[in-house]
Structures are given as C-alpha cells and as structure tokens.
Design a protein around this motif. Structure first.
Motif, PDB file in Angstrom:
ATOM      1  N   ARG A  93      46.616  64.914  61.604  1.00 15.70           N
ATOM      2  CA  ARG A  93      47.620  64.388  61.370  1.00 15.70           C
ATOM      3  C   ARG A  93      48.735  64.148  63.031  1.00 15.70           C
ATOM      4  NH1 ARG A  93      47.223  67.336  56.963  1.00 15.70           N
ATOM      5  NH2 ARG A  93      48.987  69.248  57.708  1.00 15.70           N
ATOM      6  N   ALA A  94      48.433  65.373  63.743  1.00 14.75           N
ATOM      7  CA  ALA A  94      49.520  65.001  65.053  1.00 14.75           C
ATOM      8  C   ALA A  94      49.083  64.235  65.522  1.00 14.75           C
ATOM      9  CB  ALA A  94      48.732  66.865  65.848  1.00 14.75           C
ATOM     10  N   LEU A  95      47.321  63.861  66.417  1.00 16.24           N
ATOM     11  CA  LEU A  95      46.656  62.751  66.404  1.00 16.24           C
ATOM     12  C   LEU A  95      47.184  61.171  66.349  1.00 16.24           C
ATOM     13  CD1 LEU A  95      43.003  63.829  67.864  1.00 16.24           C
ATOM     14  CD2 LEU A  95      45.420  63.952  68.781  1.00 16.24           C
ATOM     15  N   PHE A  96      47.575  61.651  65.267  1.00 14.51           N
ATOM     16  CA  PHE A  96      48.086  60.368  64.878  1.00 14.51           C
ATOM     17  C   PHE A  96      49.455  60.081  64.190  1.00 14.51           C
ATOM     18  CE2 PHE A  96      44.177  60.372  61.668  1.00 14.51           C
ATOM     19  CZ  PHE A  96      43.330  59.063  61.878  1.00 14.51           C
ATOM     20  N   MET A  97      49.816  60.932  64.570  1.00 13.04           N
ATOM     21  CA  MET A  97      51.558  61.214  64.816  1.00 13.04           C
ATOM     22  C   MET A  97      51.976  60.510  66.067  1.00 13.04           C
ATOM     23  SD  MET A  97      52.202  64.406  62.174  1.00 13.04           S
ATOM     24  CE  MET A  97      54.225  63.997  63.454  1.00 13.04           C
ATOM     25  N   ALA A  98      50.925  60.911  67.185  1.00 12.62           N
ATOM     26  CA  ALA A  98      51.499  60.411  68.630  1.00 12.62           C
ATOM     27  C   ALA A  98      51.231  59.712  68.611  1.00 12.62           C
ATOM     28  CB  ALA A  98      50.647  61.772  69.604  1.00 12.62           C
ATOM     29  N   ARG A  99      49.879  59.040  68.212  1.00 11.47           N
ATOM     30  CA  ARG A  99      49.478  57.477  68.430  1.00 11.47           C
ATOM     31  C   ARG A  99      50.375  56.760  67.729  1.00 11.47           C
ATOM     32  NH1 ARG A  99      44.870  54.989  64.379  1.00 11.47           N
ATOM     33  NH2 ARG A  99      47.082  55.727  63.800  1.00 11.47           N
ATOM     34  N   ARG A 128      57.387  65.047  74.964  1.00 11.31           N
ATOM     35  CA  ARG A 128      57.835  65.290  73.176  1.00 11.31           C
ATOM     36  C   ARG A 128      56.847  64.605  72.386  1.00 11.31           C
ATOM     37  NH1 ARG A 128      62.869  62.923  75.078  1.00 11.31           N
ATOM     38  NH2 ARG A 128      61.853  60.360  75.290  1.00 11.31           N
ATOM     39  N   ILE A 129      55.835  63.957  73.206  1.00  5.97           N
ATOM     40  CA  ILE A 129      54.457  63.806  72.960  1.00  5.97           C
ATOM     41  C   ILE A 129      54.124  65.327  72.690  1.00  5.97           C
ATOM     42  CG2 ILE A 129      52.768  62.101  72.313  1.00  5.97           C
ATOM     43  CD1 ILE A 129      53.940  60.430  73.656  1.00  5.97           C
ATOM     44  N   LYS A 130      53.864  65.572  73.469  1.00 10.67           N
ATOM     45  CA  LYS A 130      53.391  66.823  73.395  1.00 10.67           C
ATOM     46  C   LYS A 130      53.992  67.826  72.049  1.00 10.67           C
ATOM     47  CE  LYS A 130      51.709  70.884  76.216  1.00 10.67           C
ATOM     48  NZ  LYS A 130      50.977  71.489  77.738  1.00 10.67           N
ATOM     49  N   ASP A 131      54.967  68.205  72.386  1.00 10.06           N
ATOM     50  CA  ASP A 131      56.142  69.390  71.455  1.00 10.06           C
ATOM     51  C   ASP A 131      55.408  68.171  69.874  1.00 10.06           C
ATOM     52  OD1 ASP A 131      56.874  70.553  73.532  1.00 10.06           O
ATOM     53  OD2 ASP A 131      58.916  69.728  73.548  1.00 10.06           O
ATOM     54  N   MET A 132      55.337  67.094  69.855  1.00  7.87           N
ATOM     55  CA  MET A 132      54.976  66.383  68.501  1.00  7.87           C
ATOM     56  C   MET A 132      53.892  67.301  67.932  1.00  7.87           C
ATOM     57  SD  MET A 132      54.352  62.771  67.511  1.00  7.87           S
ATOM     58  CE  MET A 132      55.928  62.212  68.728  1.00  7.87           C
ATOM     59  N   ILE A 149      45.916  76.479  68.838  1.00  8.00           N
ATOM     60  CA  ILE A 149      45.459  76.044  69.538  1.00  8.00           C
ATOM     61  C   ILE A 149      44.869  76.404  70.936  1.00  8.00           C
ATOM     62  CG2 ILE A 149      47.076  74.351  70.866  1.00  8.00           C
ATOM     63  CD1 ILE A 149      48.678  74.194  68.707  1.00  8.00           C
ATOM     64  N   ASP A 150      44.053  75.760  71.531  1.00  6.60           N
ATOM     65  CA  ASP A 150      43.599  76.216  72.524  1.00  6.60           C
ATOM     66  C   ASP A 150      43.910  75.840  73.812  1.00  6.60           C
ATOM     67  OD1 ASP A 150      41.471  77.455  74.688  1.00  6.60           O
ATOM     68  OD2 ASP A 150      39.965  75.434  73.924  1.00  6.60           O
ATOM     69  N   TYR A 151      44.237  74.326  73.604  1.00  5.33           N
ATOM     70  CA  TYR A 151      45.261  73.311  74.548  1.00  5.33           C
ATOM     71  C   TYR A 151      46.171  72.228  73.858  1.00  5.33           C
ATOM     72  CZ  TYR A 151      41.023  70.454  75.502  1.00  5.33           C
ATOM     73  OH  TYR A 151      39.735  69.677  74.957  1.00  5.33           O
ATOM     74  N   VAL A 152      46.714  71.144  75.146  1.00  5.66           N
ATOM     75  CA  VAL A 152      46.660  70.338  74.357  1.00  5.66           C
ATOM     76  C   VAL A 152      48.013  69.512  75.552  1.00  5.66           C
ATOM     77  CG1 VAL A 152      48.977  68.945  73.149  1.00  5.66           C
ATOM     78  CG2 VAL A 152      48.084  70.969  72.085  1.00  5.66           C
ATOM     79  N   SER A 153      46.505  68.425  76.173  1.00  9.47           N
ATOM     80  CA  SER A 153      47.236  67.488  76.805  1.00  9.47           C
ATOM     81  C   SER A 153      47.737  66.313  76.749  1.00  9.47           C
ATOM     82  CB  SER A 153      45.920  67.863  78.153  1.00  9.47           C
ATOM     83  OG  SER A 153      46.049  68.946  78.286  1.00  9.47           O
TER      84      SER A 153
END
Length: 182
Positions: A131-137, A149-153, A166-170
C-alpha cells in the motif's frame, strides 16, 4: 574447478592481484568472490553487510557453470536486480539479465516463499508495504517530487501497523540506487 575456485573472466592487460584475497600457495587472487557494485552498499545493503557479496558470488558461479544466454530475476528485490545487472556489465559476462514483474496474491501481497509462513494478522499488516509503495507511486505520478515527503508517506503507512518494523526506507534513483532529494 577442482580447486574450489570459481571460473573468472580475465581482464584486458592480464590478471591483477588484489590484497586480502589469497589463493592456495599464498598468491593473491580475486577469483574466489565477486565483489558487488557500489549499489550494494546503498539502501538495504547498509543493513545487510556482506549480503550482496554472497549473492553476486553465487550468481556469477551459476552463470559461469550454466553458460545461459539469459537469466531471470524478480523485481521484488529491486536492489538485488540492480547489483546483478551491474556485476554482469562490470565483469563482461555474456548473459542478458531479465527482470520479471512482481507476482501478487489475490489480496495484493507479493508472492514469496517466506510469506506463506505469515499468520492471518501478519499477512494483513504486511500489506501496508505494498500500500505504501503504491501510494508513493501514485503521488509521483501526480507530480510529487519531494523525496522527503514521499519517504514520510511510506513510513507513516507502514508504521500504522502494530506488527510492522521498518529496517530502512530510501528514495533512490533506479540505476545506481543513490539517495535522491527530488
């Protein structure tokens, strides 16, 4: 191959010895492992030190043994796909690396051998990642360019689940996996 070393592609100008890697008899040899591209140390590679060195070594051995024209890798581990493509290019391995789209379950969870072990609740919460990745896309497609902002989302969506860690978000470029700001 009986010595236990992998076959390697010679470099133009002859073989170069590298410090720290020793072949039988005490001479240095870089043919035991395939060093990963710089991209391996970025994004998820920071939290998995040495992981991509192992991946590239095994993949190079398999490519050398199989002499395949093409090798297929899933896009689910995008960083692994980038690292393998770079290794093939850097070492002049005569094989085409083909990325395969992510296959999803009916509930949109990525098919994975590990996901079959999730409980019903874990599975439900694991969907926060896609869901998070689709929202970012979708945000990028609508014009959002601020990587922060994308990372925060992404972080907000994943952290909304009590079991998610979460291990990492880049937010990175697709070629070198360098962090981007926009």
């Amino acid at each position: 191959m009986s010595s236990g070393r992998t076959a390697h592609l010679p470099r133009s100008g002859g073989r170069r010895d590298h410090p720290g890697v020793t072949r039988p008899g005490g001479c240095h040899d870089s043919s035991r492992t395939a060093g990963p591209a710089r991209a391996a140390g970025r994004a998820g590679g920071r939290s998995r030190p040495g992981h991509f060195k192992g991946v590239t070594t095994v993949v190079l051995k398999l490519l050398n043994l199989s002499r395949a024209d093409r090798a297929y890798f899933g896009e689910k581990d995008a960083q692994q796909l980038v690292v393998i493509r770079k290794m093939v290019k850097d070492l002049n391995v005569n094989v085409e690396i083909v990325g395969c789209p992510i296959v999803r379950e009916p509930d949109n969870l990525a098919k994975s051998s590990r996901n079959v072990y999730l409980t019903g609740e874990q599975r439900k919460q694991a969907l926060s990642l896609s869901r998070a990745l689709f929202m970012a896309r979708d945000a990028v497609e609508k014009g959002e360019r601020d990587a922060g902002r994308i990372k925060d989302m992404i972080v907000k969506e994943i952290e909304s689940q009590s079991l998610a860690k979460i291990d990492y978000v880049s937010v990175v470029d697709a070629e070198e996996l360098n962090d981007v700001s926009e």
